[in-house]
Write a protein that holds these residues in place. Structure first.
Motif: not given
Lengths: 592, 586
Positions: A200-201, A204-205, A207-208, A211, A216, A220, A223, B99-100, B102-107, B110, B115, B118-119, B122, B382, B387
């Motif tokens: 997870l960490r 998230l760390a 994420i850029r 993306k 993703q 997924k 995870f 998890f899924d 959060m991955q789909s959310l825009s920057l 975050f 992070i 947040l981590m 969660v 960005n 983003y």
């Protein structure tokens, strides 16, 4: 588990052991009172209800009540002692550990790692505290309860003794199964939790990156698989517990059934047990469950506390790497000149067993004269910071020697040495408190006038005076409410406040712009004319005016000289110069 | 309150998804409670049989006891097993869903919090929900069923004695409630002390080297000792109030027995009740305090779970701000023609970050972006990668507006190298392949060679198969990691490239090494390079100078220097102040 760790914990209670003894006595009282209640209730049934004697009912009822109340009081008092013991142990372990940490040298801290030390000081102490409370509260009860129950049964109703032992053995086996088979499964579960958190960490760390490369789906899947592993690992011990908990009750009821059958037959036949005994025996059997249940709680707690104790004692037993000199050479701090000499110095960080790992510095020799500025330039990892940390003896050289005014730093008392040398790092650690606390950290009680002078030299006074509360303003942890450049200037002021004879600035103006940096350097030069200044930098502009610049590469000094000399003779210096500043004719002209 | 109920209901829905198993487990656990309550009743019958001297009856009762004990075991075991399976599955579902999502959310999501924060939030939220699913919910459910069943049996045996039992229970509940009123604030006081203590410890262990350098060890130990003592005192109060409920509830059970035996005994003597019933009642009443204290204990767990669930659901309910338009098509293969047309942008509405910016980058051109910190350089990147969506104006690549296509198909055609090299805990090879899942080993190695990374990769213990623990944080230098991210971008090899301060965290010598790889990477691509050190972008075809959200100058290095404007003064300030110094020193 190691008994020795608990003995050592016990030694922390020196002078207060009588409380623990009292606690054991209270546990005894509690046990007796608890065990006496079913005997009294058996009497109440036999002599009161069965015989229709109301006064006997009240008599035994009253005794039961008294026993219950005494038991309750003993329990409450014991709870108070247990809580005290837990907090007492926690406080003393914590303070002893903290005091120890404050005496450790940089080398020790590097090996322990600060984050790990913090865990040893907080989480581990908490674990020991909770275990201590539980141990004091319940541990003596286990043997008392077991013994008491068995004694009562063998006196009053010896015929059910085999049943009692049968139940006891069965329960003990279940407990063993729980400790040996189920408990380790929780360790596996914890590992899986770590994996899930790690994944997870990372996602998230990064994420850029995820993306940017549109991965993703991949994340997924990754995870999903660790989450599935965790689900399996978490289900396993629960499945096992699903057998164990109802099995406890089953064993108990099987025992009770046997008692009713055997005791009941005797009562009907008029030999041996009577009806009151049967109901009391059933109660005793339930009591057998108590110590087993307590052990199932205490043993896992005690074993994790044991692991924590090991980690705590490791800190307490650590030997500071830097030993103070046995016979320090007397140095007059006020009259020290601050002439720093490196004489063929080599250094390597020590590993856990105390031997030096591969050398970080090799054969370093140079002299910094009082009032001079020596600049040190070099790539990351070339050994610049390591070099200066040898001066205040944060580490000891492995070969050669560092001297101040001709005396080996290892022969100067640490107090004198660190009064002479002041160091200021790139990422300054500021403590929370007021700005005044921050600047005067090493010199509590300094006058305001002096403080302003110092802060002005560090170019901090102007921005401080612009804040509403000025020097009474609050500095948050790590100085987070100030910008990087402001933090660095405050740290410089803090270092200047001690009026050092040797001042080391380790890339400590990197977040300030070039103009500010120049102003600070000039101001320090004016304020502490006679102080030896050693300046480490990444930017060539930070050291361009130094009396002497050392160029470092891979732990060696590969060139030294002033700006003009180096620009003429040193290809590495030319390279750094051109890549940072380009070939500007004006600069070249000025240097030439 | 409705919020809390909503959160609980939503949590329970994760269980009832598996309705067959869920209801089976519930049914089995209800049966378990019934059997558990029946057992004392049979013990009462057995007592009566003994008193009456009825051996046959006793034998029957004993067989019944045996029978129901075994039934109780089977139902309890099956119920717990099925429930464990369902609750772990529910938890797993919740985790992966979160998890899924959060991955789909825009920057922007975050950006709101670090992070790390947040981590840890969660993690701890899921943890309390875990406690709820695998502990509290089951306990409460079982306890409620037990209490209902036992109460029903008790009422059936004797209403008066039931009232007696309930009187004690109510007294106990009131006591526990009062204690919780005391202990709750005590625990929050303790929490404050603990965080002060942890804060102090963290600060001074991190700063231990400073304490040592300034010789403040004594003062610091004294301060810590005081903080620690305060925490110990607060801890004592809190623990005592929490632990005192145990002796009290045990005593109340004893009290209950005394009252039942005393008052019930008199009733039996008066002949209105028989001893067997009293024994049954006694057994039943003992079985009710346990479940009741489970309910109390689970209460705080439940409250924590509700708070945690609230936060988790808040994340699940968050919608991505940058969304594909319905029916958006895929981005066609990019050539690299980028047009910004009067672009305005604000992260927070009203606080404009970019104002009216226009430029045109032709395929293959190198654009340098420079300007003071906070000028909006990274923001341009960005919004180019979408983003964030812009407020007005338009951004077009090869004539296609970027907000009209699927964002993933756009982004996959833009390679980025960021300031902080980020690698995954995986082998070097897999890290390179991260850019393009179908890339072959040969392609990845070729990219690494081009980026100048092959040399140090081969020097690793297992070459390309070396596993990078922690993304290589311990085993590779910052410069080496950056070279790997450059190689990774080469594996993707699209026509658009972004370098966002890619070399600002490495020293000048390392930068020189990386620079060669970066120049390779820029070949044939439209490149946008953000740099702190101006030397890095000197070769750009066009340099955009950005200040306060606007492009204020543009042109080549030579043109901008000649102009003697903002760029010129930025460039010269790298030397200024020192030139005088040098003359003085010389």
């Amino acid at each position: 588990m190691n008994l020795q760790n608990y003995l050592r914990l016990w030694s922390f209670f020196a002078g207060h052991k009588k409380w623990i003894v009292l606690s054991i006595l209270l546990s005894l009282v509690l046990t007796i009172m608890t065990l006496v209640i079913p005997t009294l209730s058996a009497n109440l049934i036999n002599e009161g209800i069965n015989k229709g004697d109301t006064s006997a009912i009240f008599h035994y009822g009253e005794q039961m009540l008294i026993a219950a109340i005494i038991g309750c009081l003993a329990f409450v008092a014991n709870t108070a002692i247990a809580v005290w013991a837990g907090e007492y142990a926690a406080h003393h372990l914590r303070v002893a550990e903290y005091a120890k940490i404050q005496t450790l040298s940089h080398g020790n801290i590097d090996r322990f790692r600060s984050s790990d030390l913090l865990i040893r000081l907080t989480t581990d102490v908490l674990t020991v505290k909770n275990a201590t409370i539980q141990l004091v509260l319940t541990f003596p009860i286990v043997p008392f309860f077991l013994l008491g129950t068995i004694v009562l049964i063998s006196i009053n109703m010896p015929s059910i003794l085999p049943i009692t032992f049968g139940v006891l053995v069965a329960l003990a086996l279940l407990l063993l199964a729980y400790l040996v088979i189920v408990q380790p499964k929780y360790i596996t579960k914890d590992k899986r939790i770590d994996e899930v958190n790690h994944t997870l960490r990372e996602a998230l760390a990064g994420i850029r990156v995820v993306k940017a490369f549109v991965r993703q789906a991949h994340e997924k899947e990754k995870f999903g698989s660790v989450a599935e592993n965790l689900r399996t690992a978490a289900t396993v011990p629960q499945y096992m517990l699903a057998y164990i908990t109802p099995a406890n009750t089953l064993i108990l009821y099987l025992g009770i059934t046997a008692i009713y059958f055997i005791g009941g037959s005797q009562a009907i036949a008029g030999s041996g047990m009577n009806i009151g005994d049967v109901t009391a025996a059933a109660q005793y059997l339930i009591f057998i469950l108590v110590p087993v249940y307590l052990l199932s709680i205490i043993l896992p707690l005690a074993s994790s506390a044991d692991a924590s104790l090991v980690r705590i004692f490791e800190v307490l037993d650590a030997v500071p790497e830097i030993r103070p000199p046995e016979k320090p050479v007397a140095v007059d701090v006020g009259k020290a000149q601050g002439r720093v000499v490196f004489d063929h110095v080599s250094f390597g960080y020590r590993t856990a067993d105390g031997t030096a790992a591969k050398p970080v510095l090799s054969d370093i020799s140079f002299i910094a004269e009082p009032g001079q500025t020596v600049g040190i330039l070099g790539a990351t990892g070339s050994g610049k910071s390591t070099l200066v940390s040898l001066i205040p003896r944060f580490y000891d050289v492995t070969q050669g020697r560092v001297t101040i005014d001709g005396v080996d730093v290892r022969q100067i008392s640490l107090t004198d040495l660190r009064s002479i040398v002041s160091i200021c790092q790139q990422e300054p650690v500021l403590f929370s408190g007021t700005l005044r606390d921050t600047v005067t950290y090493g010199m509590p009680g300094m006058t305001d006038d002096r403080m302003h002078v110092i802060a002005r030299a560090a170019d901090a006074d102007s921005f401080v005076m612009n804040i509403p509360d000025q020097y009474d303003s609050y500095v948050a942890r790590r100085g987070e409410n100030f910008s990087g450049g402001q933090r660095q200037r405050l740290a410089i002021a803090r270092a200047l406040a001690r009026n050092p004879k040797v001042l080391i600035l380790d890339d400590s103006t990197s977040a300030c712009d070039v103009v500010t940096e120049a102003a600070i350097q000039d101001a320090i030069g004016g304020l502490m004319e006679k102080t030896t200044r050693i300046i480490i930098a990444q930017r060539i502009s930070s050291v361009i005016t130094a009396d002497r610049i050392l160029i470092m590469e891979k732990g060696r000094i590969i060139a030294s000289g002033n700006h003009a000399e180096l620009l003429k003779t040193c290809p590495e210096y030319q390279e750094i110069y051109s890549s940072q500043l380009g070939s500007v004719p004006a600069a070249g002209g000025a240097a030439a | 309150m409705t919020d809390k109920q909503g959160a609980v209901r939503r949590l329970i829905r994760y269980l009832t998804r598996y309705s067959g198993k869920f209801w089976a487990a519930t049914f089995l656990m209800a049966l378990f409670a019934v059997f558990q309550a029946i057992l004392p009743l049979i013990m009462g019958t057995a007592t009566n049989d003994i008193v009456a001297g009825n051996m046959e009856g006793l034998e029957r009762s004993v067989l019944l006891l045996l029978f129901f004990s075994i039934l109780m075991f089977i139902t309890g075991m099956l119920g717990q097993r099925i429930f464990a399976a369902v609750s772990q599955q529910a938890l797993c579902d919740l985790r992966t869903e979160l998890f899924d999502h959060m991955q789909s959310l825009s920057l922007n999501f975050f950006d709101r919090q670090p992070i790390g924060q947040l981590m840890s939030r969660v993690t701890s939220d899921i943890d309390v929900i875990d406690q709820f699913f695998s502990n509290a919910f089951q306990n409460v459910m079982q306890a409620v069923v037990s209490i209902v069943v036992i109460t029903a049996f008790m009422l059936w045996l004797s209403v008066r004695l039931t009232i007696l039992v309930y009187a004690v229970l109510v007294a106990l509940s009131i006591f526990i409630w009062v204690v919780s009123r005391i202990s709750k604030p005590a625990f929050s006081v303790l929490q404050e002390h603990i965080s002060t203590l942890n804060g102090y410890a963290e600060e001074h262990i991190e700063g231990q080297k400073v304490v040592l350098a300034f010789m403040q060890e004594g003062r610091s130990v004294e301060e810590f000792s005081k903080v620690s003592r305060d925490a110990a005192r607060a801890g004592g109060k809190a623990s005592f109030t929490a632990l005192i409920t145990l002796p009290i509830s045990i005593t109340s059970t004893n009290l209950q027995s005394v009252l039942l035996l005393g008052i019930g005994g008199v009733i039996v003597v008066m002949g209105r009740f028989d001893l067997g019933l009293l024994v049954s009642f006694l057994g039943l009443s003992r079985g009710i305090t346990g479940p009741l204290s489970h309910v109390f204990m689970s209460y705080s767990m439940l409250m924590n779970a509700i708070a945690g669930a609230g936060r988790v659901f808040a994340i699940l309910d968050e919608t991505p701000v940058v969304a594909d338009r319905p029916g958006a098509s895929a981005m066609p293969k990019v050539r690299g023609d980028v047009i910004f047309d009067h672009v305005d942008f604000a992260y927070i509405p009203g606080r404009t970050v970019l104002l009216d910016n226009s430029f045109h980058a032709a395929p293959g051109q190198v654009f340098g972006l420079c300007g003071p910190t906070g000028a909006g350089k990274s923001t341009i990147i960005n919004i180019l990668t979408r983003y964030y969506d812009i407020q007005s104006g338009s951004i077009a690549i090869d004539g296609t507006k970027i907000d009209s296509v699927q964002q993933d198909t756009l982004r996959i055609q833009i390679a980025q190298v960021l300031q902080e090299p980020f690698l995954f805990s995986d082998t070097i090879m897999e890290n390179l392949r991260y850019a393009r899942a179908e890339a072959t080993d040969e392609e990845c190695i070729a990219a690494a060679k081009q980026a100048g990374a092959d040399g140090f990769i081969m020097a690793q213990p297992q070459g390309y198969q070396t596993f990078l623990a922690d993304g290589g944080a311990g085993s590779l230098s910052q410069g080496q990691r950056q070279m790997l991210t450059i190689a990774r971008a080469m594996v993707a090899n699209p026509r658009l490239l972004i370098l966002d301060e890619a070399t600002s965290n490495v020293d000048t010598r390392t930068e020189k090494l990386i620079q060669a790889g970066l120049l390779q990477l820029q070949q044939g691509k439209t490149s946008f390079i953000i740099a702190h050190r101006l030397a890095t972008i000197r070769h750009a075809d066009t340099i955009l100078v950005i200040n306060k959200g606007q492009i204020i100058e543009r042109g080549s290095h030579a043109q901008l220097m000649e102009k003697q404007g903002f760029y010129h003064s930025m460039y010269m300030s790298q030397f200024r102040g020192k030139l005088a110094g040098i003359t003085k020193a010389a």
